[in-house]
Enzyme design. Structure first.
Site, mmCIF file in Angstrom:
data_model
loop_
_atom_site.group_PDB
_atom_site.id
_atom_site.type_symbol
_atom_site.label_atom_id
_atom_site.label_comp_id
_atom_site.label_asym_id
_atom_site.label_seq_id
_atom_site.Cartn_x
_atom_site.Cartn_y
_atom_site.Cartn_z
ATOM 1 N N HIS A 1 -7.933 -5.366 -0.238
ATOM 2 C CA HIS A 1 -6.436 -4.218 -0.459
ATOM 3 C C HIS A 1 -5.900 -4.983 0.821
ATOM 4 O O HIS A 1 -4.720 -5.363 1.111
ATOM 5 C CB HIS A 1 -6.605 -3.465 0.089
ATOM 6 N N ASP A 2 -6.794 -5.390 2.110
ATOM 7 C CA ASP A 2 -5.631 -5.793 2.966
ATOM 8 C C ASP A 2 -5.426 -7.071 3.394
ATOM 9 O O ASP A 2 -4.462 -7.338 3.953
ATOM 10 C CB ASP A 2 -7.404 -6.034 4.730
ATOM 11 N N ASP B 1 -8.455 -6.904 -4.795
ATOM 12 C CA ASP B 1 -8.581 -4.934 -4.086
ATOM 13 C C ASP B 1 -8.741 -4.616 -5.125
ATOM 14 O O ASP B 1 -7.741 -3.959 -6.034
ATOM 15 C CB ASP B 1 -6.247 -5.575 -4.234
ATOM 16 N N SER C 1 0.653 -1.290 -0.157
ATOM 17 C CA SER C 1 -0.266 -0.185 -0.262
ATOM 18 C C SER C 1 0.846 1.266 0.000
ATOM 19 O O SER C 1 1.804 0.803 -0.619
ATOM 20 C CB SER C 1 -0.612 -0.300 1.283
#
Lengths: 198, 377
Positions: B347-348, B314, B148
């Protein structure tokens, strides 16, 4: 497999830049890395196979040769290899053109559909051939565009693609293909290996 | 927050010229290290943290008493094995875990700097952390790694210092913040600034904290870190501690309760102004613009090996944006590998237990370390 790797390796000069398109689990890349050059990359469509390659420390990109070869600059590799994958593309002609742009030289190997064992199956059994080299049934084969050694040879002449070397493989027997023995080699070989240049 | 915890800290005396034009000096960088630096100093890995991360990558975070934010990846016998590697992670400037940020106390006034803190960028963060690498006397890092915003710092680091890392692994990131990314960040900032306790950023002077606004910011952002499928599978329409709807605005649904909880624990560990500054830094990130619109030029000086990783679900930093980095690197013949990992954790995914991600990352780092060491011998 081993014979094919050896032949490919012998076509490649030491310490050159190589791209293996459709590199699978990276066996050929590993072989060339140990014998020829450290500077080798791979392109592979299957996530699982890409992960296997990366786990071995091989530099591989997940991608599709039909759309992702464009991102490599012209002549950025000394050799681009396409090992037994040409028949699986939707548009083999486009892929060959892309390969010839990206690589100064291109090595293409093709499972020969003209091999007599293959021909006999269709002739006598009347079914689509299933062999050791082509193990799939017609309904689950990834091979969309099968061709013969002679087909590929003729394709190169008609498209003005220069053939530097053409080698026929039968079991572990290696021989050169030329204009005069083309029909015979097309009948008696299970694999054709071509070193070409645009 | 700047709680009285004994964080490792250095004071950078070299003046640092920020992108906004201001100059800072004598500012603190808080950091943590794991494992041992070998005698050749060839096993150092610099990890960059994401928006709400900190220097506590692994082990117990002494402030939250929870596991470090990348415990799945960094630690003994983990993909980045601290038995083998010396792992460094610094709190970014603008942060609130001991590095120079809006909650740092201004010595002359005795008050927090608040919104008098200068606007910082990803470039500024990376340049500040490079001072730490110099302080640790590491000539060349084995790797720079981050997900990220950490991935953005990886890209910026290699662009700024092309010969300081052998390997770069940007994960689930982008080379330029999209309109959607900026939109979500702006939503978070507006939530904070709309809280009457924000006091234009000087809330600490009044012993206030815009915790409602910060919690809403966190709730909104948290949704962007998950996937629709993941949310539906985990929560669906399940009710929270009740058998039927209450016909009110309490948290009837588990997802509401979950988000409220995420918001409430976040405000205990994060400073609202830091949230404003760091999201702004992310929004300003546009690496190709720094190189006149040609992203490839950011990397043309470097021999660093790259491994780019994205995740299927994501949608915050989607595969297409990660692929743009790969394309830019390929177009200059850089050494780059790429894979999109299958995961429904959004995304995590890069922070979570995603076995194929952890295995591929670990195997790749270890075999690359071996190959690079063999070559040297």
């Amino acid at each position: 497999m081993k014979e094919e790797f050896n032949i490919i390796s012998n076509l490649i000069e030491k310490n050159t830049r190589v791209l293996d398109v459709g590199c699978g689990n990276g066996d050929l890349m590993k072989f060339l890395q140990e014998n020829k050059t450290k500077d080798i990359r791979g392109l592979e469509i299957s996530k699982e196979k890409v992960q296997n390659c990366l786990s071995k420390g091989l530099t591989v990109i997940e991608g599709n040769a039909e759309s992702d070869l464009k991102q490599f600059p012209k002549s950025s590799f000394d050799y681009v290899i396409l090992s037994q994958t040409l028949q699986a593309f939707l548009n083999p002609e486009l892929v060959i053109n892309e390969l010839l742009k990206v690589g100064k030289k291109v090595i293409v190997t093709i499972p020969n559909f003209g091999y007599w064992r293959v021909r006999l199956q269709l002739l006598f059994k009347g079914t689509m051939p299933v062999t050791e080299n082509l193990p799939h049934e017609w309904y689950n084969t990834p091979n969309l565009h099968m061709c013969t050694i002679k087909d590929f040879y003729n394709f190169c002449s008609s498209k003005n693609i220069k053939i530097f070397k053409s080698i026929a493989l039968k079991k572990s027997r290696i021989s050169e293909i030329n204009k005069s023995n083309l029909n015979y080699k097309n009948l008696d070989s299970h694999l054709g290996i071509f070193l070409i240049e645009s | 927050m700047n709680k009285n915890i004994d964080t490792k800290k250095i004071i950078i005396s070299n003046p640092l010229k920020l992108d906004c034009g201001k100059e800072i000096n004598n500012f603190p960088i808080a950091y943590e290290t794991y494992g041992e630096l070998n005698s050749e100093k060839s096993n150092a890995i610099l990890v960059f943290h994401a928006l709400t991360g900190d220097q506590y990558v692994s082990g117990k975070n002494p402030i939250t008493n929870k596991d470090g934010w990348w415990s799945y990846v960094v630690g003994e016998n983990k993909p980045i094995d601290t038995n083998k590697f010396f792992v460094i992670c610094a709190n970014v400037i603008g942060g609130c875990m001991g590095s120079y940020g809006p909650s740092t106390i201004n010595e002359s006034t005795g008050k927090q700097i608040g919104t008098d803190f200068p606007i910082i960028t990803i470039n500024d963060m990376v340049n500040a952390q490079y001072e730490l690498i110099k302080y640790l006397e590491i000539e060349k890092l084995f790797a720079v790694v981050g997900g990220s915003m950490g991935g953005m710092q990886v890209l910026q680091f290699v662009a700024n210092f092309p010969d300081k890392a052998k390997l770069a692994i940007p994960i689930a990131c982008t080379s330029s913040h999209s309109a959607q990314n900026i939109a979500f960040n702006e939503l978070g900032r507006q939530a904070i600034m709309a809280d009457s306790k924000w006091e234009n950023g000087f809330y600490s002077n009044y012993k206030l904290n815009p915790d409602k606004g910060l919690a809403v910011a966190r709730m909104a952002a948290h949704i962007t870190y998950l996937s629709e499928k993941g949310l539906q599978e985990k929560f669906g329409r399940k009710l929270q501690d009740r058998d039927s709807l209450r016909y009110g605005f309490e948290a009837d649904f588990q997802i509401e309760s979950y988000l409220r909880y995420q918001g409430s624990v976040f405000v205990d560990r994060f400073d609202a102004n830091s949230y404003l500054y760091i999201t702004r830094a992310m929004d300003y990130f546009d690496l190709s613009k720094q190189y006149k619109g040609n992203l490839s030029d950011a990397f043309k000086e470097t021999k660093t090996k790259f491994f780019v990783i994205s995740f299927t679900s994501d949608w915050l930093y989607p595969t297409s944006e990660n692929r743009e980095i790969v394309i830019a690197l390929n177009s200059i013949g850089a050494d780059v590998g790429f894979v999109e990992i299958e995961s429904d954790k959004g995304h995590d995914s890069f922070l979570l237990d995603v076995p194929s991600f952890l295995k591929t990352l670990g195997d790749y780092i270890n075999s690359t370390y071996k190959v690079i060491n063999e070559r040297r011998i």
